[in-house]
Design a protein around this motif. Structure first.
Motif, PDB file in Angstrom:
ATOM      1  N   ALA A  62      -5.100 -11.462   4.562  1.00  0.00           N
ATOM      2  CA  ALA A  62      -5.651 -11.196   3.229  1.00  0.00           C
ATOM      3  C   ALA A  62      -5.833  -9.695   3.015  1.00  0.00           C
ATOM      4  O   ALA A  62      -5.554  -9.177   1.923  1.00  0.00           O
ATOM      5  N   ALA A  63      -6.274  -8.983   4.043  1.00  0.00           N
ATOM      6  CA  ALA A  63      -6.443  -7.533   3.934  1.00  0.00           C
ATOM      7  C   ALA A  63      -5.094  -6.840   3.730  1.00  0.00           C
ATOM      8  O   ALA A  63      -4.967  -5.936   2.901  1.00  0.00           O
ATOM      9  N   ALA A  65      -2.398  -8.160   2.413  1.00  0.00           N
ATOM     10  CA  ALA A  65      -1.927  -8.485   1.059  1.00  0.00           C
ATOM     11  C   ALA A  65      -2.664  -7.646   0.019  1.00  0.00           C
ATOM     12  O   ALA A  65      -2.061  -7.178  -0.953  1.00  0.00           O
ATOM     13  N   GLY A  66      -3.947  -7.425   0.218  1.00  0.00           N
ATOM     14  CA  GLY A  66      -4.723  -6.596  -0.704  1.00  0.00           C
ATOM     15  C   GLY A  66      -4.250  -5.156  -0.708  1.00  0.00           C
ATOM     16  O   GLY A  66      -4.122  -4.532  -1.761  1.00  0.00           O
ATOM     17  N   ILE A  67      -3.973  -4.614   0.475  1.00  0.00           N
ATOM     18  CA  ILE A  67      -3.480  -3.232   0.568  1.00  0.00           C
ATOM     19  C   ILE A  67      -2.114  -3.115  -0.088  1.00  0.00           C
ATOM     20  O   ILE A  67      -1.847  -2.162  -0.826  1.00  0.00           O
ATOM     21  N   LEU A  69      -0.921  -4.941  -2.505  1.00  0.00           N
ATOM     22  CA  LEU A  69      -1.123  -5.045  -3.945  1.00  0.00           C
ATOM     23  C   LEU A  69      -1.612  -3.721  -4.519  1.00  0.00           C
ATOM     24  O   LEU A  69      -1.141  -3.292  -5.575  1.00  0.00           O
ATOM     25  N   LEU A  70      -2.532  -3.048  -3.823  1.00  0.00           N
ATOM     26  CA  LEU A  70      -3.022  -1.757  -4.292  1.00  0.00           C
ATOM     27  C   LEU A  70      -1.923  -0.701  -4.303  1.00  0.00           C
ATOM     28  O   LEU A  70      -1.832   0.102  -5.237  1.00  0.00           O
TER      29      LEU A  70
END
Length: 188
Positions: A62-63, A65-67, A69-70
């Motif tokens: 999840a981390a 994927a978040g990075i 996306l950013l």
């Protein structure tokens, strides 16, 4: 007289040491979990490695994927709002009388090289503005065709006057739509 209670005979040992009835382990009813004794560790049998939790793996995914996306959102914002559009940059360069490389020296007898042609065409092709892209690439293509003509065939360039006029005025209008007034007249 016969004895009504015959004497009991001694019990015979089981054949081969086994009782004659089948043994059975306790089976809890279906749907009813077997009670677990307290104070004992349950789970994997002795010697087997314990099961690892998947929670750290899920958190790491999840981390990541978040990075990702950013980063993608940041690049989109940079490309769409911060970085100057290449077509707009070309309009400004034409307004200021500069060449593609930013220099202002121009001689009338310079022929466009293939590298200059490809660079100028790419700058117009990469524009986000449809009309700048359309008229800019067409104008560069016409200029390339004219510079590739032999010097003796200067009359052949007359065939390009109509399309060149169309794309010059179209590019001027497209640049003006973006707030950049370009004067492509040669008497500057």
């Amino acid at each position: 007289m016969t004895d009504p209670y015959p004497a009991q005979q001694p019990q015979q040992p089981y054949p081969q040491g086994q009782p004659s009835w089948p043994t059975q382990q306790y089976q809890p009813p279906i749907g009813d979990p077997a009670p677990q004794p307290t104070g004992f560790i349950t789970g994997s049998p002795a010697g087997a490695p314990p099961k690892r939790s998947r929670k750290p793996l899920i958190v790491a995914a999840a981390a990541a994927a978040g990075i990702l996306l950013l980063v993608v959102a940041g690049l989109a914002v940079y490309d769409g709002f911060i970085k100057e559009d290449s077509g707009i940059a070309m309009c400004k360069a034409m307004r200021d009388g500069k060449n593609i490389d930013g220099s202002t020296d121009a001689t009338d007898d310079d022929k466009m090289t293939e590298a200059e042609y490809l660079e100028a065409r790419e700058l117009f092709e990469d524009s986000r503005h449809e009309k700048i892209r359309e008229h800019g690439t067409a104008l560069i293509d016409i200029a390339w065709q004219i510079t590739q003509m032999p010097d003796a065939d200067s009359g052949g360039a007359l065939a390009f006057i109509g399309p060149m006029g169309t794309h010059v005025s179209g590019l001027q209008t497209a640049c003006a739509d973006q707030g950049i007034i370009v004067n492509l007249n040669s008497d500057k």
